[in-house]
Design a protein around this motif. Structure first.
Motif, PDB file in Angstrom:
ATOM      1  N   PRO A   1       0.813  -1.231   0.000  1.00 39.12           N
ATOM      2  CA  PRO A   1       0.000   0.000   0.000  1.00 39.12           C
ATOM      3  C   PRO A   1       0.838   1.270   0.000  1.00 39.12           C
ATOM      4  O   PRO A   1       0.401   2.303  -0.525  1.00 39.12           O
ATOM      5  N   LYS A   2       2.049   1.229   0.558  1.00 40.63           N
ATOM      6  CA  LYS A   2       2.853   2.453   0.613  1.00 40.63           C
ATOM      7  C   LYS A   2       3.306   2.872  -0.774  1.00 40.63           C
ATOM      8  O   LYS A   2       3.387   4.078  -1.076  1.00 40.63           O
ATOM      9  N   ALA A   3       3.585   1.917  -1.639  1.00 42.20           N
ATOM     10  CA  ALA A   3       4.073   2.234  -2.989  1.00 42.20           C
ATOM     11  C   ALA A   3       2.961   2.416  -3.993  1.00 42.20           C
ATOM     12  O   ALA A   3       3.238   2.712  -5.159  1.00 42.20           O
ATOM     13  N   THR A   4       1.716   2.218  -3.582  1.00 42.76           N
ATOM     14  CA  THR A   4       0.575   2.351  -4.492  1.00 42.76           C
ATOM     15  C   THR A   4      -0.091   3.696  -4.243  1.00 42.76           C
ATOM     16  O   THR A   4      -0.593   3.955  -3.144  1.00 42.76           O
TER      17      THR A   4
ATOM     18  N   ARG B   1      -6.502  10.661   5.328  1.00 43.53           N
ATOM     19  CA  ARG B   1      -7.177   9.559   4.627  1.00 43.53           C
ATOM     20  C   ARG B   1      -6.218   8.416   4.299  1.00 43.53           C
ATOM     21  O   ARG B   1      -6.595   7.248   4.384  1.00 43.53           O
ATOM     22  N   PHE B   2      -4.988   8.761   3.930  1.00 46.60           N
ATOM     23  CA  PHE B   2      -4.012   7.748   3.523  1.00 46.60           C
ATOM     24  C   PHE B   2      -2.718   7.936   4.317  1.00 46.60           C
ATOM     25  O   PHE B   2      -1.727   8.462   3.790  1.00 46.60           O
ATOM     26  N   PRO B   3      -2.720   7.534   5.587  1.00 42.85           N
ATOM     27  CA  PRO B   3      -1.526   7.749   6.428  1.00 42.85           C
ATOM     28  C   PRO B   3      -0.331   6.909   6.014  1.00 42.85           C
ATOM     29  O   PRO B   3       0.781   7.169   6.473  1.00 42.85           O
ATOM     30  N   GLU B   4      -0.539   5.889   5.173  1.00 44.38           N
ATOM     31  CA  GLU B   4       0.597   5.042   4.774  1.00 44.38           C
ATOM     32  C   GLU B   4       1.562   5.761   3.833  1.00 44.38           C
ATOM     33  O   GLU B   4       2.707   5.322   3.671  1.00 44.38           O
ATOM     34  N   HIS B   5       1.126   6.851   3.207  1.00 41.84           N
ATOM     35  CA  HIS B   5       2.000   7.571   2.285  1.00 41.84           C
ATOM     36  C   HIS B   5       2.813   8.620   3.034  1.00 41.84           C
ATOM     37  O   HIS B   5       2.285   9.363   3.867  1.00 41.84           O
ATOM     38  N   GLU B   6       4.084   8.666   2.702  1.00 40.47           N
ATOM     39  CA  GLU B   6       4.977   9.659   3.293  1.00 40.47           C
ATOM     40  C   GLU B   6       5.133  10.811   2.314  1.00 40.47           C
ATOM     41  O   GLU B   6       5.613  10.634   1.190  1.00 40.47           O
ATOM     42  N   LEU B   7       4.728  11.999   2.768  1.00 40.04           N
ATOM     43  CA  LEU B   7       4.784  13.184   1.921  1.00 40.04           C
ATOM     44  C   LEU B   7       5.953  14.058   2.340  1.00 40.04           C
ATOM     45  O   LEU B   7       6.063  14.445   3.510  1.00 40.04           O
ATOM     46  N   GLY B   8       6.850  14.345   1.391  1.00 42.19           N
ATOM     47  CA  GLY B   8       7.955  15.252   1.644  1.00 42.19           C
ATOM     48  C   GLY B   8       7.593  16.680   1.287  1.00 42.19           C
ATOM     49  O   GLY B   8       6.555  16.956   0.674  1.00 42.19           O
ATOM     50  N   PHE B   9       8.456  17.611   1.665  1.00 36.03           N
ATOM     51  CA  PHE B   9       8.192  19.040   1.459  1.00 36.03           C
ATOM     52  C   PHE B   9       9.232  19.618   0.504  1.00 36.03           C
ATOM     53  O   PHE B   9      10.432  19.409   0.682  1.00 36.03           O
ATOM     54  N   ASP B  10       8.744  20.322  -0.515  1.00 36.12           N
ATOM     55  CA  ASP B  10       9.612  20.975  -1.487  1.00 36.12           C
ATOM     56  C   ASP B  10       9.706  22.454  -1.113  1.00 36.12           C
ATOM     57  O   ASP B  10       8.758  23.216  -1.317  1.00 36.12           O
ATOM     58  N   PRO B  11      10.829  22.890  -0.558  1.00 27.21           N
ATOM     59  CA  PRO B  11      10.906  24.290  -0.101  1.00 27.21           C
ATOM     60  C   PRO B  11      10.898  25.297  -1.248  1.00 27.21           C
ATOM     61  O   PRO B  11      10.519  26.455  -1.043  1.00 27.21           O
ATOM     62  N   GLN B  12      11.303  24.901  -2.433  1.00 33.90           N
ATOM     63  CA  GLN B  12      11.353  25.837  -3.551  1.00 33.90           C
ATOM     64  C   GLN B  12       9.971  26.260  -4.013  1.00 33.90           C
ATOM     65  O   GLN B  12       9.725  27.450  -4.248  1.00 33.90           O
ATOM     66  N   ARG B  13       9.057  25.322  -4.108  1.00 32.01           N
ATOM     67  CA  ARG B  13       7.702  25.624  -4.578  1.00 32.01           C
ATOM     68  C   ARG B  13       6.673  25.561  -3.461  1.00 32.01           C
ATOM     69  O   ARG B  13       5.482  25.779  -3.712  1.00 32.01           O
ATOM     70  N   GLN B  14       7.087  25.192  -2.257  1.00 38.16           N
ATOM     71  CA  GLN B  14       6.180  25.077  -1.105  1.00 38.16           C
ATOM     72  C   GLN B  14       5.114  24.008  -1.330  1.00 38.16           C
ATOM     73  O   GLN B  14       3.994  24.107  -0.834  1.00 38.16           O
ATOM     74  N   THR B  15       5.488  22.971  -2.080  1.00 32.99           N
ATOM     75  CA  THR B  15       4.554  21.892  -2.367  1.00 32.99           C
ATOM     76  C   THR B  15       5.038  20.596  -1.709  1.00 32.99           C
ATOM     77  O   THR B  15       6.058  20.577  -1.015  1.00 32.99           O
TER      78      THR B  15
ATOM     79  N   TYR C   1       5.674  16.156  -2.127  1.00 28.94           N
ATOM     80  CA  TYR C   1       5.974  15.084  -3.065  1.00 28.94           C
ATOM     81  C   TYR C   1       5.900  13.766  -2.314  1.00 28.94           C
ATOM     82  O   TYR C   1       5.941  13.726  -1.071  1.00 28.94           O
ATOM     83  N   PHE C   2       5.782  12.668  -3.061  1.00 27.71           N
ATOM     84  CA  PHE C   2       5.678  11.335  -2.483  1.00 27.71           C
ATOM     85  C   PHE C   2       7.084  10.767  -2.269  1.00 27.71           C
ATOM     86  O   PHE C   2       7.876  10.698  -3.205  1.00 27.71           O
ATOM     87  N   GLN C   3       7.360  10.360  -1.039  1.00 25.49           N
ATOM     88  CA  GLN C   3       8.633   9.738  -0.701  1.00 25.49           C
ATOM     89  C   GLN C   3       8.407   8.234  -0.609  1.00 25.49           C
ATOM     90  O   GLN C   3       8.029   7.700   0.426  1.00 25.49           O
ATOM     91  N   ILE C   4       8.626   7.528  -1.735  1.00 24.52           N
ATOM     92  CA  ILE C   4       8.412   6.084  -1.757  1.00 24.52           C
ATOM     93  C   ILE C   4       9.527   5.374  -1.006  1.00 24.52           C
ATOM     94  O   ILE C   4       9.291   4.450  -0.222  1.00 24.52           O
ATOM     95  N   SER C   5      10.747   5.799  -1.256  1.00 25.15           N
ATOM     96  CA  SER C   5      11.935   5.242  -0.612  1.00 25.15           C
ATOM     97  C   SER C   5      12.998   6.336  -0.651  1.00 25.15           C
ATOM     98  O   SER C   5      12.787   7.394  -1.262  1.00 25.15           O
TER      99      SER C   5
ATOM    100  N   PRO D   1       3.393  15.136  -7.484  1.00 22.85           N
ATOM    101  CA  PRO D   1       2.092  14.759  -8.074  1.00 22.85           C
ATOM    102  C   PRO D   1       2.047  14.966  -9.579  1.00 22.85           C
ATOM    103  O   PRO D   1       1.407  14.185 -10.293  1.00 22.85           O
ATOM    104  N   GLU D   2       2.737  15.989 -10.099  1.00 24.46           N
ATOM    105  CA  GLU D   2       2.765  16.207 -11.547  1.00 24.46           C
ATOM    106  C   GLU D   2       3.465  15.058 -12.258  1.00 24.46           C
ATOM    107  O   GLU D   2       3.038  14.642 -13.344  1.00 24.46           O
TER     108      GLU D   2
END
Length: 1002
Positions: A93-96, A119-133, A135-139, A146-147
């Motif tokens: 589930p983490k990689a999906t 809703r989906f706590p299994e996903h690890e979301l990282g922070f992009d300081p350049q765009r303040q957005t 991203y998904f940290q799979i490994s 997301p783009e």
């Protein structure tokens, strides 16, 4: 004659130039004959294509399903999409990744980002300081924005479309929710750019649905306006749209149907996903209660178990839509413990009671934005999968007050079909029936600027001004020009969203930044210094809200005008020379040569503003010019119609500011030289001594994006390259798997064939043992070392085995082909001999074949018979295990040679003309039998007995006339050869046409 040739030469050159352009267009279209549409939903997507011979077809995926889950599974060495990825959601589930579209164009502090984490706590979301957005940290090695995830999915959808269309596809129309703002739309375009797709348009999914509905009901649309409401509840959101259908008069195609978006209401989080999450939470509580006394861990802490519960909740929601209750059951939910529980529809409706209360909300929003009442709505049509829930239909039916809800549209595929119709309309490779689409701006956009004003007391102060650029529910695509009249130095202005009071507080937080862009102009002061003697007409900023709903600033110009006096003699000479050259090449006046970066420009693309509501006294500072939205969006309005009428706002500007709108100035109409209409004689006399010359200086622009910065070009290129590398890796993996499967299949099939009678007949025991031993060795190698073998090694091993078995397979295949080939050869020889025999029986006077031709055919027949008998006899003496001498390719070659000779003679007989019949002694032809028709007489070529040598033959009539008139000829008159009779005229004989002569008319 020479003058005539000279006059025609430019026309010939023009024709050749036109043919060259058309040929270039055809060559360019040859690679893009198919277009696609992608309906991107929150849970699933639908892909449709249009190609020659396949009009508007939904693409089937690899599992032969019409819709594909929007799911991507990312591992270190492989990727999965669609149904394959959905099945991996439970294992990993983490990689999906699912529902990642909710993160597009949103910064880290957006409430939707926090909602996604919940809703989906299994996903690890990282922070992009350049765009303040985020991203998904799979490994540690795998991280994707997301783009980038959306780009992978778009690339996968294109591969599905290309496999279905069997040709490459680059052009696409992509659907987006109607409530997407500028940042979200730009994010989708960047994802498509990474995937290498050319986006013809981002079309709102509600607009695509309305277009699909109208296209298939074109005959029901007339001049009377029909108001239809589409209620679309999907998995992630709900959108309600009011659409008006009616026929309008277009400039090019006459009366054509049109749809106009009148009102839109939406709820970003109301959908089927939220219902499934409520059910998942309920099932998790039931499972924990069943294991309360066992000191077991909470099932919510196990991502795999929660993925299983979400899948069961989705199935349960679907079943409860048609049943009053159902049993949810999952085998081995957690710790090898099965789960089973009964859930009723009443419990489900109680869990989602607050969601059902929000169902009427989008309807009220749509009515308010359209300024309409429910009585004006003729029909309410359901769209989207979540509208199948009975409680949703019940609440909605009560809210709209109708007798029933419309279900006469495919709720899942309507948007995809409408989008692909729009793709075909925008593509140059197809021609479709026009259907005018007038979409509406959801979020108003305005321009803000500050300038110094001097009050009556002489004190200078700053005044903040706001001007609406694109109003709410205004049509687009649209172009507008704003003129700043009181600036002579560099200045800044801001592009922001307008009044968003129709959004609630929570929706405003989700919306994000209300400031779009700060525009910094550089070079305004230099332009004024460059033209000190010219009168400034202001700084003009050209804005474009394109078909995708994305705002752009095309250019900013500083415009100056001055009066230029031309001598009549010089003007007339140059004008004549210019008109002569222009007419020679079929064009208008040539533009002036650019000098020092300036040129003379006529603003042709802009017209007066629509309903400008500027305050009195400010019109001299700011003028709005909007390109009036045409009925047919594919063609701009003709220049002659510009400036003929001005709306009330411009009339007020003309009175208060003292300046006419630029599109209405008569001096600018004549700036284009011979391109404009010739003025009246009196006006020409007045304007001849002096004319206005317009100079345009390009102003430097620096844009500071405030809502969400776009990906820099270098980062965009890196992302595109990274995705290309992943795609190449996937293709290499597929090729290796295909090679391994081919090798394994060849080993198993060949080992099985060695025991079949037909293979044992043509091989010895030693040969079979040798082949079997090498096949077993290859199978052992594949099991032990095959996992580390490269694609080249696998292909090489397969080639060795095929070479080893080639002789065996060749002998079997030849024996299979012998009966059919020999039988065909015998038939051809028999028919050829009969044909030759018949040809020799033709009388000498009627013979159409020469002796050489018949002798050649006879020689080939004899040689083929001899070759066949000799070769078959030699093959009968050989053992079956030896290489055969009777080969199927030799039989086919002999048949081809014989057939070629026979076909030559047949074609000669087919096109040979019969020889004319000679006369008898009395100068007339022999009488034909009484029952013979005219056509029979014309075809009879054997002369009657008793003809003389000096008798001249009758000229043969024309083939067409003889064939058509012989049937209409009257029977011959009875009588002797010397009987004289007057020829009768045929009553139906056309005047001026030749008539076939009869024997009694000679």
């Amino acid at each position: 004659m020479v003058a005539t040739v000279r006059r025609q030469r430019p026309r010939r050159l023009a024709c050749w130039a036109l043919m060259t352009v058309l040929l270039a267009d055809l060559l360019a279209l040859s690679d893009t004959l198919a277009v696609m549409s992608v309906d991107l939903g929150s849970e699933s997507m639908k892909v449709a294509i249009v190609k020659p011979g396949v009009p508007m077809e939904i693409v089937l995926n690899k599992e032969s399903r019409r819709k594909t889950p929007v799911t991507v599974t990312l591992k270190e060495n492989e990727r999965f999409f669609g149904d394959s990825a959905a099945s991996m959601a439970i294992k990993n589930p983490k990689a999906t990744l699912r529902y990642f579209q909710h993160l597009l164009g949103k910064q880290e502090n957006n409430p939707h980002v926090a909602l996604y984490k919940a809703r989906f706590p299994e996903h690890e979301l990282g922070f992009d300081p350049q765009r303040q957005t985020v991203y998904f940290q799979i490994s540690p090695q795998l991280q994707f924005s997301p783009e980038e995830i959306l780009s992978m999915l778009l690339n996968y959808s294109r591969s599905l479309a290309e496999d279905f269309a069997e040709q490459p596809i680059k052009d696409a129309v992509i659907t987006v929710p109607a409530f997407f703002n500028q940042a979200e739309r730009r994010a989708v375009l960047q994802a498509a750019r990474m995937a290498g797709l050319k986006v013809l348009q981002l079309i709102n999914d509600n607009t695509a649905t309305a277009l699909s509905y109208g296209v298939f009901r074109r005959k029901d649309i007339n001049s009377t306006a029909q108001n239809i409401m589409f209620y679309d509840m999907g998995s992630g959101s709900t959108v309600c749209t009011i659409v008006t259908y009616q026929t309008v008069k277009t400039k090019d195609a006459g009366m054509q149907p049109q749809l106009q978006i009148r009102g839109v209401g939406f709820d970003r989080t109301l959908g089927g996903l939220e219902m499934e999450l409520r059910l998942r939470e309920h099932l998790a509580g039931l499972f924990n209660e069943q294991r309360r006394g066992q000191r077991a861990k909470d099932v919510r802490e196990n991502p795999r178990a929660m993925a299983k519960l979400l899948r069961e909740a989705n199935r349960l929601k679907t079943v409860l839509s048609a049943n009053a209750d159902h049993v949810a059951q999952i085998e081995g939910l957690m710790d090898d413990v099965d789960f089973k529980a009964k859930v009723t529809r009443a419990e489900f409706e109680e869990l989602c009671a607050d969601l059902f209360e929000r169902v009427p909300g989008p309807v009220q929003q749509a009515l308010q934005s359209a300024e309409m009442k429910l009585d004006e709505i003729e029909q309410v049509i359901l769209v989207g999968g979540a509208t199948r829930v009975p409680k949703v239909q019940e609440v909605l039916l009560k809210a709209v007050g109708k007798e029933e809800l419309g279900k006469n549209i495919n709720a899942d595929e309507a948007a995809a079909m409408g989008a692909v119709y729009q793709a075909a309309a925008l593509s140059k490779a197809f021609k479709v029936k026009p259907f005018v689409v007038r979409d509406a701006v959801i979020y108003p956009i305005l321009v803000e600027f500050t300038r110094e004003v001097e009050e009556e007391t002489g004190v200078r102060s700053l005044k903040h001004n706001k001007r609406i650029l694109f109003s709410r529910m205004g049509p687009y695509p649209q172009r507008k020009v704003i003129t700043f009249n009181r600036y002579s130095h560099d200045f800044n202005f801001h592009i922001n969203y307008g009044d968003l009071g129709f959004l609630g507080p929570e929706d405003l937080r989700v919306f994000g930044s209300q400031n779009l862009t700060t525009v910094k102009l550089k070079g305004v002061g230099e332009s004024f210094k460059k033209y000190p003697d010219y009168e400034s007409k202001g700084i003009k900023a050209h804005f474009n809200l394109d078909e995708s709903g994305v705002l752009s600033l095309d250019r900013v110009e500083s415009v100056f005008e001055t009066l230029v006096e031309d001598s009549p003699e010089e003007e007339s000479t140059l004008t004549k020379l210019g008109n002569t050259i222009s007419s020679l090449f079929g064009g208008g006046s040539t533009p002036d040569t650019k000098e020092n970066g300036t040129d003379t420009v006529q603003e042709e693309e802009e017209g007066p503003a629509e309903g400008s509501k500027d305050e009195p006294g400010e019109q001299a500072e700011l003028k709005e010019e909007a390109e009036a939205p045409t009925e047919d969006t594919s063609s701009p309005p003709p220049p002659e119609a510009k400036g003929t009428a001005a709306p009330e706002g411009e009339k007020a500007a003309e009175k208060d500011g003292g300046d006419k709108p630029e599109a209405q100035k008569p001096s600018e109409k004549g700036e284009a030289g011979s391109e404009g209409a010739p003025p009246a004689p009196e006006e020409e006399k007045k304007q001849k001594p002096a004319r206005k010359q317009r100079m345009v200086e390009e102003i430097g622009v620096e844009l500071v994006v405030l809502d969400l910065p776009d990906l820099p070009e270098d980062q965009l290129a890196r992302s595109a390259q990274k995705l290309q590398d992943l795609t190449l890796r996937d293709l290499q993996k597929q090729e290796r798997e295909k090679a391994a499967n081919s090798l394994e299949a060849f080993i198993f099939e060949t080992q099985d064939k060695l025991y079949q009678p037909e293979y044992q007949e043509v091989s010895t025991e030693e040969q079979r043992e040798d082949i079997s031993g090498k096949l077993s060795a290859a199978s052992t190698w594949l099991e032990d070392e095959g996992f580390g073998a490269t694609t080249a090694m696998l292909k090489e091993k397969l080639a060795e085995l095929r070479k080893l078995c080639h002789g065996l397979f060749f002998r079997v295949e030849e024996r299979k082909k012998w009966p059919e080939r020999l039988s065909a050869l015998d038939n051809l020889l028999n028919h050829s001999s009969m044909f030759l025999k018949g040809a020799r029986l033709i009388p000498e006077m009627d013979q159409i074949f020469t002796e050489v031709e018949m002798t050649t055919l006879e020689k080939i027949i004899n040689e083929t018979w001899a070759w066949k008998n000799t070769t078959v006899a030699e093959q009968a003496k050989l053992p079956a295990t030896e290489k055969p001498v009777l080969l199927s390719k030799d039989i086919e070659a002999k048949m081809a040679a014989l057939d070629r000779e026979v076909q030559y003679l047949l074609n000669k007989a087919k096109f040979a003309k019969p020889r004319p019949r000679p006369r008898d002694k009395n100068g007339t032809r022999a009488e034909a039998p009484l029952n013979a028709s005219a056509s029979d007489q014309s075809e009879k070529v054997i002369p009657p007995p008793g003809q003389t040598e000096d008798t001249k033959p009758i000229p043969e009539p024309e083939k067409e006339a003889a064939g058509s008139e012989a049937a209409d000829s009257e029977p011959l008159e009875l009588g002797g050869p010397t009987a004289e009779s007057e020829p009768k005229e045929h009553p139906e004989q056309p005047t001026g046409q030749k008539r076939t002569l009869k024997n009694d008319e000679l």
